[in-house]
Enzyme design. Structure first.
Site, short mmCIF file in Angstrom:
data_model
loop_
_atom_site.label_atom_id
_atom_site.label_comp_id
_atom_site.label_asym_id
_atom_site.label_seq_id
_atom_site.Cartn_x
_atom_site.Cartn_y
_atom_site.Cartn_z
N GLU A 1 -12.55 3.32 4.97
CA GLU A 1 -11.47 3.62 5.89
C GLU A 1 -11.41 5.13 6.11
O GLU A 1 -10.39 5.78 5.88
CB GLU A 1 -10.14 3.08 5.36
CG GLU A 1 -9.08 2.94 6.45
CD GLU A 1 -7.75 2.44 5.94
OE1 GLU A 1 -7.47 1.25 6.18
OE2 GLU A 1 -7.01 3.21 5.32
N GLU B 1 0.81 -1.22 0.00
CA GLU B 1 0.00 0.00 0.00
C GLU B 1 0.85 1.27 0.00
O GLU B 1 1.66 1.47 0.90
CB GLU B 1 -0.90 0.00 1.23
CG GLU B 1 -1.78 1.24 1.35
CD GLU B 1 -2.63 1.25 2.62
OE1 GLU B 1 -3.58 2.04 2.68
OE2 GLU B 1 -2.32 0.48 3.55
#
Length: 277
Positions: A253, A154
């Site tokens: 998120e 990520e």
């Protein structure tokens, strides 16, 4: 915000429902209409006591939600640490954590494991850190592959010492691991908030990297709030990813403005269950 795509949503219970104790969050997500959750590493140490692992597994099973994503241990996030993967002095911690995390995934059917790359460490050679990351990612990929899983890489924003900032940065590492070790059980975690905050081109993400995307997360920009609180056209970008072939989950998120259960008004309740186990 409309939902002009068919991608399923899950809730990241490490940033939403944090007003509740950890073991109450899966049930709260279920009560809000969701059938799946994901988590950052939810324990204080890479290898927690068995009773803590059992408690988490039981809470998720009792809530009737699926676990679709789990981070490997990433250090002290509150202190600014962003992963152990490339940290020379903590390679053993990462390796010890692999078996615990993949074991939880095996029990709960989780197939996506996020390995934060790690910050550049003072007095460490960046090239040596990158070589360690390749070695560790190969180990993680092989561990996840035993259960049919994928290790995610990520890009992050807001962490100046974290070297992966764009989708291209992460894809280059994934390609390097494949070339050096033959390990191909790796994929891109495309957090649209982080990528947009770093100035990455989200249209280019769909055009050039959709086939490498193994998981997606969202929050609006600026502010990391719920969809519709900023300027990012999340619905359009998710639609482009779907049109380019992405069929995985979209993890929520974002930082809620008030109680988490009240932050989902942008998403019709009938869309929250779609794709649930």
């Amino acid at each position: 915000m409309t939902t002009g795509h068919d991608l399923p949503y899950d809730v990241n219970c490490s940033i939403l429902f944090t007003e509740l104790p950890l073991l109450e969050r899966p049930a709260a997500a279920r009560a809000a209409g969701f059938g799946a959750i994901e988590l950052w590493w939810p324990f204080a140490v890479p290898v927690p006591p068995d009773r803590e692992v059992e408690g988490l597994v039981r809470a998720i099973e009792d809530a009737g939600v699926g676990l679709v994503g789990l981070n490997f241990a990433a250090g002290d996030l509150a202190a600014g640490e962003r992963g152990l993967l490339s940290w020379p002095g903590r390679a053993g911690e990462f390796r010890d954590n692999l078996e615990v995390a993949v074991g939880i995934g095996q029990r709960l059917g989780c197939r996506r494991f996020n390995a934060l790359y790690g910050n550049r460490v003072e007095d460490a050679d960046p090239s040596a850190q990158d070589e360690l990351a390749v070695e560790q990612l190969a180990l993680a990929g092989r561990a996840a592959a035993r259960t049919g899983g994928t290790v995610l890489l990520e890009p992050l924003s807001g962490s100046p010492r974290y070297p992966l900032r764009t989708a291209g940065d992460a894809v280059a590492v994934i390609d390097r691991v494949a070339a050096a070790t033959g390990t191909r059980d790796l994929g891109l975690l495309a957090d649209l908030y982080h990528l947009a905050s770093n100035g990455d081109d989200l249209d280019r993400l769909a055009d050039e990297h959709a086939g490498r995307v193994a998981h997606v997360q969202i929050a609006d920009v600026p502010g990391r709030g719920a969809p519709g609180t900023g300027t990012l056209d999340l619905d359009r970008h998710l639609g482009r990813l779907e049109a380019a072939g992405y069929r995985g989950w979209v993890g929520l998120e974002y930082v809620p403005d008030g109680p988490s259960a009240d932050s989902f008004g942008w998403l019709p309740r009938e869309r929250r269950q779609r794709g649930a186990p």
